[in-house]
Design an enzyme around this catalytic site. Sequence first.
Site, PDB file in Angstrom:
ATOM      1  N   THR A  67       0.609  -0.925  -0.079  1.00 14.86           N
ATOM      2  CA  THR A  67      -0.255   0.118  -0.007  1.00 14.86           C
ATOM      3  C   THR A  67       1.132   1.495  -0.336  1.00 14.86           C
ATOM      4  O   THR A  67       0.580   2.450  -1.143  1.00 14.86           O
ATOM      5  CB  THR A  67      -0.581   0.016   1.213  1.00 14.86           C
ATOM      6  OG1 THR A  67      -1.544  -1.216   1.396  1.00 14.86           O
ATOM      7  CG2 THR A  67      -2.464   0.978   1.210  1.00 14.86           C
ATOM      8  N   TRP A  69       3.580   1.745  -1.098  1.00 16.06           N
ATOM      9  CA  TRP A  69       5.009   1.987  -2.106  1.00 16.06           C
ATOM     10  C   TRP A  69       3.877   2.660  -3.359  1.00 16.06           C
ATOM     11  O   TRP A  69       4.266   3.342  -3.869  1.00 16.06           O
ATOM     12  CB  TRP A  69       5.437   0.840  -2.304  1.00 16.06           C
ATOM     13  CG  TRP A  69       6.275   0.114  -3.673  1.00 16.06           C
ATOM     14  CD1 TRP A  69       6.798   1.781  -4.264  1.00 16.06           C
ATOM     15  CD2 TRP A  69       6.675  -0.426  -4.224  1.00 16.06           C
ATOM     16  NE1 TRP A  69       7.422   1.096  -5.211  1.00 16.06           N
ATOM     17  CE2 TRP A  69       7.906  -0.169  -5.368  1.00 16.06           C
ATOM     18  CE3 TRP A  69       6.626  -1.892  -4.382  1.00 16.06           C
ATOM     19  CZ2 TRP A  69       8.631  -1.320  -6.164  1.00 16.06           C
ATOM     20  CZ3 TRP A  69       7.417  -3.238  -4.826  1.00 16.06           C
ATOM     21  CH2 TRP A  69       7.884  -2.442  -5.486  1.00 16.06           C
ATOM     22  N   HIS A 126      -8.755   0.026   2.657  1.00 16.25           N
ATOM     23  CA  HIS A 126      -8.195  -1.468   2.981  1.00 16.25           C
ATOM     24  C   HIS A 126      -9.832  -2.087   2.438  1.00 16.25           C
ATOM     25  O   HIS A 126     -10.039  -3.684   2.952  1.00 16.25           O
ATOM     26  CB  HIS A 126      -8.500  -2.037   4.583  1.00 16.25           C
ATOM     27  CG  HIS A 126      -6.457  -1.688   4.540  1.00 16.25           C
ATOM     28  ND1 HIS A 126      -5.929  -1.456   3.983  1.00 16.25           N
ATOM     29  CD2 HIS A 126      -5.804  -0.837   5.551  1.00 16.25           C
ATOM     30  CE1 HIS A 126      -4.341  -1.434   4.039  1.00 16.25           C
ATOM     31  NE2 HIS A 126      -4.526  -1.178   4.956  1.00 16.25           N
ATOM     32  N   TYR A 215       2.277  -7.321  -6.039  1.00 15.94           N
ATOM     33  CA  TYR A 215       4.253  -6.643  -5.409  1.00 15.94           C
ATOM     34  C   TYR A 215       5.054  -7.312  -6.667  1.00 15.94           C
ATOM     35  O   TYR A 215       5.716  -6.457  -6.956  1.00 15.94           O
ATOM     36  CB  TYR A 215       3.500  -6.804  -3.600  1.00 15.94           C
ATOM     37  CG  TYR A 215       4.921  -6.297  -2.818  1.00 15.94           C
ATOM     38  CD1 TYR A 215       4.848  -5.243  -2.623  1.00 15.94           C
ATOM     39  CD2 TYR A 215       5.832  -7.096  -2.645  1.00 15.94           C
ATOM     40  CE1 TYR A 215       6.059  -4.724  -1.522  1.00 15.94           C
ATOM     41  CE2 TYR A 215       7.270  -6.715  -2.229  1.00 15.94           C
ATOM     42  CZ  TYR A 215       7.143  -4.913  -1.614  1.00 15.94           C
ATOM     43  OH  TYR A 215       8.400  -5.023  -0.635  1.00 15.94           O
ATOM     44  N   ARG A 281       9.968  -1.753   6.312  1.00 13.15           N
ATOM     45  CA  ARG A 281      11.001  -2.988   6.835  1.00 13.15           C
ATOM     46  C   ARG A 281      12.149  -3.473   5.677  1.00 13.15           C
ATOM     47  O   ARG A 281      13.277  -3.426   6.040  1.00 13.15           O
ATOM     48  CB  ARG A 281      10.048  -3.891   7.715  1.00 13.15           C
ATOM     49  CG  ARG A 281      10.917  -5.155   8.299  1.00 13.15           C
ATOM     50  CD  ARG A 281       9.784  -6.315   8.747  1.00 13.15           C
ATOM     51  NE  ARG A 281       9.470  -7.329   7.584  1.00 13.15           N
ATOM     52  CZ  ARG A 281      10.233  -8.587   6.997  1.00 13.15           C
ATOM     53  NH1 ARG A 281      11.198  -8.341   8.238  1.00 13.15           N
ATOM     54  NH2 ARG A 281       9.755  -9.082   6.769  1.00 13.15           N
TER      55      ARG A 281
HETATM   56  P1  PAP Z   1       0.247  -1.078   5.177  1.00 21.94           P
HETATM   57  O1  PAP Z   1      -0.927  -1.827   4.318  1.00 21.94           O
HETATM   58  O2  PAP Z   1      -0.336  -1.081   6.387  1.00 21.94           O
HETATM   59  O3  PAP Z   1       0.148   0.181   4.783  1.00 21.94           O
HETATM   60  P2  PAP Z   1       1.902  -2.026   3.128  1.00 21.94           P
HETATM   61  O4  PAP Z   1       2.650  -0.963   2.746  1.00 21.94           O
HETATM   62  O5  PAP Z   1       0.986  -2.909   2.279  1.00 21.94           O
HETATM   63  O6  PAP Z   1       1.404  -1.696   4.574  1.00 21.94           O
HETATM   64  O7  PAP Z   1       3.020  -3.114   3.344  1.00 21.94           O
HETATM   65  C1  PAP Z   1       3.978  -3.148   3.791  1.00 21.94           C
HETATM   66  C2  PAP Z   1       4.954  -3.574   3.265  1.00 21.94           C
HETATM   67  O8  PAP Z   1       5.249  -3.098   2.252  1.00 21.94           O
HETATM   68  C3  PAP Z   1       6.530  -4.046   4.141  1.00 21.94           C
HETATM   69  O9  PAP Z   1       6.498  -5.019   3.157  1.00 21.94           O
HETATM   70  P3  PAP Z   1       7.731  -5.875   4.359  1.00 21.94           P
HETATM   71  O10 PAP Z   1       7.435  -6.040   6.232  1.00 21.94           O
HETATM   72  O11 PAP Z   1       8.036  -7.191   4.043  1.00 21.94           O
HETATM   73  O12 PAP Z   1       9.503  -5.620   4.790  1.00 21.94           O
HETATM   74  C4  PAP Z   1       7.260  -2.951   3.495  1.00 21.94           C
HETATM   75  O13 PAP Z   1       8.474  -2.966   4.143  1.00 21.94           O
HETATM   76  C5  PAP Z   1       7.397  -2.942   1.556  1.00 21.94           C
HETATM   77  N1  PAP Z   1       7.258  -1.473   1.918  1.00 21.94           N
HETATM   78  C6  PAP Z   1       7.502   0.124   2.113  1.00 21.94           C
HETATM   79  N2  PAP Z   1       7.336   0.561   1.030  1.00 21.94           N
HETATM   80  C7  PAP Z   1       8.118   0.293  -0.458  1.00 21.94           C
HETATM   81  C8  PAP Z   1       8.845   0.196  -1.216  1.00 21.94           C
HETATM   82  N3  PAP Z   1       8.610   1.898  -1.754  1.00 21.94           N
HETATM   83  N4  PAP Z   1       9.375  -0.713  -2.074  1.00 21.94           N
HETATM   84  C9  PAP Z   1       9.064  -1.824  -1.865  1.00 21.94           C
HETATM   85  N5  PAP Z   1       8.120  -2.464  -0.618  1.00 21.94           N
HETATM   86  C10 PAP Z   1       8.095  -1.122   0.293  1.00 21.94           C
END
Ligand code: PAP
Length: 319
Positions: A67, A69, A126, A215, A281
């Site tokens: 989301t 991203w 969501h 993704y 993360r």
């Molecule tokens: P949300 O629905 O609570 O907003 P969301 O952004 O959908 O969360 O998911 C977070 C995941 O996207 C994290 O994955 P991970 O735990 O496997 O690392 C986060 O790191 C990842 N994420 C956030 N920003 C980006 C980005 N710019 N590019 C790729 N992955 C990203």
Amino acid sequence: METANEDSFQEFVLNLPRGKDWDGAPLLLYNDTWYPAYCIRGVVSFQQNFRAQATDIIVASLPKSGTTWLKALIFSVVNRDRYSPKESPLITTPPHELVPFFENDLYLKSQNPNLDFPPPRILACHAHYTSLPQSIGDSNCKIVYICRNPLDQVVSYFHFLRNRVSGSTKPLSSIDECFESICSGVQSHGPFWNSMLSYWKASLERPNKVLFLKYEDLKEDIILNLKRLAEFSGFPFTEEEEKDGVIEEISRLCSFDNLKDLEVNRNGVHSSGFSNSAFFRKGEVGDWGNHLTPSMAERFWKIVEEKLDGSGLTFKLSQ
Ligand code: PAP
């Protein structure tokens, strides 16, 4: 269900089936979706009061599917004439503030939030497709949905919950703790299969209305997917922009490494009680292999296959 009457709203909430999220936080089952109890008022108010405009772009997802991203990408695509990547508001404002959520932000704070900003409005939810306010389906607005391999989504969700800053929940210590309820679809905005399948079906039936992204595909080819996103949302890149490297610039601006390191995303707390840094993360495909035991992965994968069977929606076990 009328929210105008506080007593009847309380009664409505009391009558909803209850569950617990992975970390014990209360969930309420409404319209076949497990909603975090704290945002149920926002959920109902969004459904009842939101009036879509034809120019709106709605970012939809299951939590932890990309989301943040997608919000950064669509914001940058749509606003590229207003801000160059060097002046992007993303540098000083978290993606979740630039593209606010309906349920746990706008409609949680007010039953009639001020949504009077210049078109196109980019807003997020969501909610499953089947639970969206009718005006979203009826209007010509666009929906972009992002989903992710459920094994990685679950692992990402586990780590996210461990980062909850406030709330009365106990810290999650190990990933196999209460894994059973995750397997039965009891998680924030779950079951995952209802979320994915509702948008998958809608994207097949109304391809001009719903763009379905994965993704993993964005990770594999961000340029191609940025082009798809721009075209779909009505802001296609010109040949000149392509030649000038505008797409690459946007992909760099919104990349995990860039956003994660920005001061604004390393500090502060989102209104949902999670630190801004918790949304960044690892950002990798296949991290489930480092966290789920083989038997947990096998069990969960079986559920993925069973639930998505016959839909045409598939994920790869390894990339
Ligand atoms: P949300 O629905 O609570 O907003 P969301 O952004 O959908 O969360 O998911 C977070 C995941 O996207 C994290 O994955 P991970 O735990 O496997 O690392 C986060 O790191 C990842 N994420 C956030 N920003 C980006 C980005 N710019 N590019 C790729 N992955 C990203």
